[in-house]
Design an enzyme around this catalytic site. Structure first.
Site, PDB file in Angstrom:
ATOM      1  CG  HIS A 139      -0.233  -0.022   2.525  1.00  0.00           C
ATOM      2  ND1 HIS A 139       0.093   1.115   3.214  1.00  0.00           N
ATOM      3  CD2 HIS A 139       0.221  -1.050   3.270  1.00  0.00           C
ATOM      4  CE1 HIS A 139       0.710   0.795   4.331  1.00  0.00           C
ATOM      5  NE2 HIS A 139       0.810  -0.521   4.383  1.00  0.00           N
ATOM      6  N   GLY A 140       0.378   2.281  -0.619  1.00  0.00           N
ATOM      7  CA  GLY A 140       1.121   3.518  -0.716  1.00  0.00           C
ATOM      8  C   GLY A 140       0.556   4.570   0.211  1.00  0.00           C
ATOM      9  CB  SER A 141       0.964   8.243   0.228  1.00  0.00           C
ATOM     10  OG  SER A 141       2.369   8.142   0.194  1.00  0.00           O
ATOM     11  N   GLY A 186      -3.450   4.645  -1.071  1.00  0.00           N
ATOM     12  CA  GLY A 186      -4.238   3.517  -1.540  1.00  0.00           C
ATOM     13  C   GLY A 186      -3.491   2.208  -1.511  1.00  0.00           C
ATOM     14  CB  VAL A 187      -4.794  -1.167  -1.821  1.00  0.00           C
ATOM     15  CG1 VAL A 187      -4.287  -2.598  -1.914  1.00  0.00           C
ATOM     16  CG2 VAL A 187      -5.438  -0.930  -0.465  1.00  0.00           C
ATOM     17  CB  VAL A 188       0.332  -1.303  -4.449  1.00  0.00           C
ATOM     18  CG1 VAL A 188       1.054  -1.685  -5.735  1.00  0.00           C
ATOM     19  CG2 VAL A 188       0.553   0.164  -4.127  1.00  0.00           C
ATOM     20  CG  ASP A 208       8.129   9.547   2.043  1.00  0.00           C
ATOM     21  OD1 ASP A 208       8.874   9.425   3.033  1.00  0.00           O
ATOM     22  OD2 ASP A 208       7.056   8.937   1.928  1.00  0.00           O
TER      23      ASP A 208
END
Length: 678
Positions: free
Chosen positions: A27-29, A31-33, A140
């Site tokens: 998952h990212g900042s 949402g889901v990957v 980041d």
């Protein structure tokens, strides 16, 4: 330029029906990957939650549409489905650098690979900083946002949710605390030099294979330490050229740090001394789990079964010594098999491979010693991550099989028919007066307990209709049954305590641990546990050992029961979360994050108050009592540290802090005096 980017996005729109989603890989900042197939090739699909602001999606798409570099994840297209937005991106089969370095299974790699990863990361960042007409700042940079491809040989930068145009001097805080430059969380204006600071921490991480500030859970404490000039400990015997570059990049003053283009030039010279970066790393990243096997059948990294040996490893066994081009390839990684079935047979060979040269220095010496030219497999370290994170590494096969065995056993026990609960009731018991009842037997009690004989104390529902026997029996049977169960349980408990006391008093009595009322159930359940949790066999003819063994079996049964209940509770929680509205779920998660930030700020405030009071007492002053602030009056998480603490006569408040611009080393941390603008 904006119109061109918008036109490119319109041309890159993908019909969602062309995408076949597979398992989630992270998952990212926002949402889901997920792993997916699009036009017969593997891709990564990033799903943005419905609650995510549209400007955040547009920002990432806009930035990715401008970027085309071999060390940056490429954007293939954009799609939408049921109010959710999807980005189709390049798939990195090797997973994140963070999982490679610190996951449950740690594949082996050489110093050449570490230098190559640092160089590729620097090249990607240099490309962003040199873009025209508007250079970009990632903000980041950390191993979680660095992905490996081509069997670990290539590195790519991802997660552009925090990217900003360099044309604007940014003041909002983004990034993670351990890798964040001091000017970012201080609230000052910052430039692309914040990426250089983060890159230096990443370089230290790939060299030491340790997480920076790992022992500190509070993000604000980490920020405070960085602001005061503390950095990760320098690595002993690290090549001076690499050390000088690293320390120059994490200097407190942004203007004193070199440019990323200069770093790329230095790294190109450094990597010439280390060959072997083109060697493929034999591992597979499947469902957040790293699987490593060499072609000859040996496992290239130690599995979870070696975690018990963590205390025996010193830093000397986990670090590396720089080698020249002549001998860099000679020292290949070769670690003996450590599978569960062969663990006992290969104990001697495994021990010889991982025996440290300076055992016992892990807790006594804060510095990391580099005395070998290769990365050995490192046992799994204790994790601080929450077990409720649905994207944590999956359980081992043994743990999954053990859990299935427990569940199947519970289902079989639940399906097994139980003995019918019966009551032996005195025929005229309810017709007798209390006086007659008490005089009917010298041993009878006034509560009538002797009139009931309970043959089973399990909580089984009473279904027998006793109305034909007596009109009052049906009305009172449930109450009598519950009282009888309680009496019977208390009697059994007292009898068991008396029996155990008799055994302790007479040591000549042999106790058979299997002669218990559970018919061997506890014994079989205890065998399901991990070997280190299973009860040790008792000492023959030793009553105390027998009692300890029995208590251990009871506790093992209780442990399995609690663990199973936790599993079902977690499963029930996950189902509730899935059924919950996305907006509501995001709001609850945001509330939890704010509560955690609040606790962190409160802890930091209390710590600073204690340090301030200690300094006042040491100076001979009596500290003035400060009223405890209301939680709502605490500073915002992204605001800089309070200046009335930071400007205390130019000296640090932490024990051993540096005054007067000198440098010192305190508890293994390199302390750099803070910079104060005139």
């Amino acid at each position: 330029m904006a119109t061109a980017s918008l036109d490119a996005l319109q041309a890159a729109y993908v019909d969602f029906s062309e995408i076949t989603l597979r398992e989630k890989v992270g998952h990212g900042s926002y949402g889901v990957v997920c792993k997916a197939v699009w036009r017969d090739k593997l891709v990564a699909v990033k799903e943005f939650f419905a609650s995510a602001e549209q400007k955040d999606i547009e920002k990432e798409v806009k930035q990715l549409s401008r970027v085309k570099h071999p060390n940056i994840i490429a954007l293939h297209g954009i799609s939408s489905y049921q109010q959710a937005t999807y980005l189709i991106m390049e798939f990195a089969e090797g997973g994140s650098l963070h999982n490679f370095l610190h996951g449950k299974v740690k594949p082996a790699y050489s110093l050449a690979h570490a230098m190559s990863w640092a160089r590729q990361c620097a090249e990607g960042l240099a490309y962003l900083h040199a873009m025209t007409p508007k250079p970009l700042i990632h903000r980041d940079v950390k191993p979680l946002n660095l992905l490996l491809t081509n069997k670990g040989r290539n590195l790519k930068i991802c997660d552009f949710g925090t990217v900003a145009d360099k044309s604007t001097m940014m003041t909002n805080n983004r990034g993670s605390a351990a890798w964040m430059a001091p000017e970012v969380f201080e609230g000052s204006k910052y430039t692309e030099k914040c990426d250089i600071f983060s890159w230096a921490i990443v370089l230290w991480e790939v060299l030491s294979r340790k997480q920076p500030f790992k022992g500190i859970d509070n993000a604000y404490t980490i920020q405070w330490k960085i602001y005061k000039g503390e950095r990760p400990p320098l690595l002993t015997t690290c090549p001076k050229r690499i050390e000088d570059l690293m320390t120059a990049c994490w200097k407190t003053v942004p203007e004193d740090r070199p440019s990323m283009q200069y770093i790329v030039g230095v790294m190109h010279e450094i990597v010439k001394d280390y060959t072997g970066a083109d060697k493929a790393l034999e591992y597979t990243f499947v469902n957040q789990q790293i699987v490593t096997k060499e072609s000859d059948g040996t496992v290239a990294a130690q599995p979870d079964s070696l975690s018990s040996q963590e205390g025996e490893l010193s830093p000397s066994s986990t670090q590396l010594t720089p080698t020249t081009a002549a001998n860099a390839n000679v020292n290949a990684i070769a670690i003996s098999k450590t599978t569960t079935s062969s663990m006992t047979e290969n104990t001697s060979s495994t021990s010889s491979d991982i025996t440290p040269t300076n055992s016992g220095q892990l807790d006594n010496n804060p510095l990391f010693y580099m005395v070998t030219n290769r990365w050995d497999a490192i046992p799994e370290e204790e994790s601080n991550e929450s077990r409720n994170d649905s994207f944590n590494l999956t359980s081992s096969a043994e743990a999954t099989q053990r859990l299935e065995t427990i569940r199947n056993g519970m289902i079989l026990m639940a399906c097994k028919p139980m003995e019918q609960l019966t009551l032996d009731v005195e025929a005229n018991g309810f017709d007798l007066s209390p006086s007659e009842s008490s005089s009917s037997s010298t041993n009878a009690k006034s509560d009538g307990r002797e009139r009931l004989t309970v043959t089973d104390t399990k909580p089984v529902m009473m279904t027998t209709d006793l109305s034909n026997n007596n009109g009052g029996i049906h009305a009172h049977s449930n109450g009598l049954l519950s009282h009888a169960n309680g009496w019977q349980a208390r009697d059994e408990e007292l009898q068991e305590q008396e029996h155990e006391q008799e055994i302790v008093n007479s040591l000549d009595v042999d106790v058979d641990p299997d002669e218990d009322e559970n018919d061997g159930t506890e014994q079989s359940l205890a065998e399901i546990l991990d070997p280190e949790l299973q009860p040790e066999p008792p000492i023959p003819n030793d009553a105390e050992s027998q009692l300890i063994y029995r208590d251990h079996r009871h506790m093992a049964k209780e442990y399995l029961s609690v663990d199973t209940n936790l599993y079902y509770a977690q499963d029930f929680k996950d189902k509730l979360i899935v059924q919950m509205d996305r907006t509501e779920r995001e709001q609850k998660q945001e509330l939890l994050r704010k509560m955690k930030d609040k606790e962190g700020l409160q802890s930091l405030y209390n710590n600073l108050q204690q340090q301030y009071a200690s300094r006042q007492l040491a100076a001979g002053h009596h500290p003035q009592p400060h009223p405890h602030p209301h939680p709502n009056q605490l500073q915002h998480p992204h605001s800089h540290p309070p200046m009335h603490f930071l400007q205390d006569e130019g000296c640090g408040l932490l024990p051993g802090s540096v005054c007067g611009g000198s440098e010192s080393v305190e508890e293994g941390w390199v302390v750099i005096p803070p910079h104060h603008n005139a």
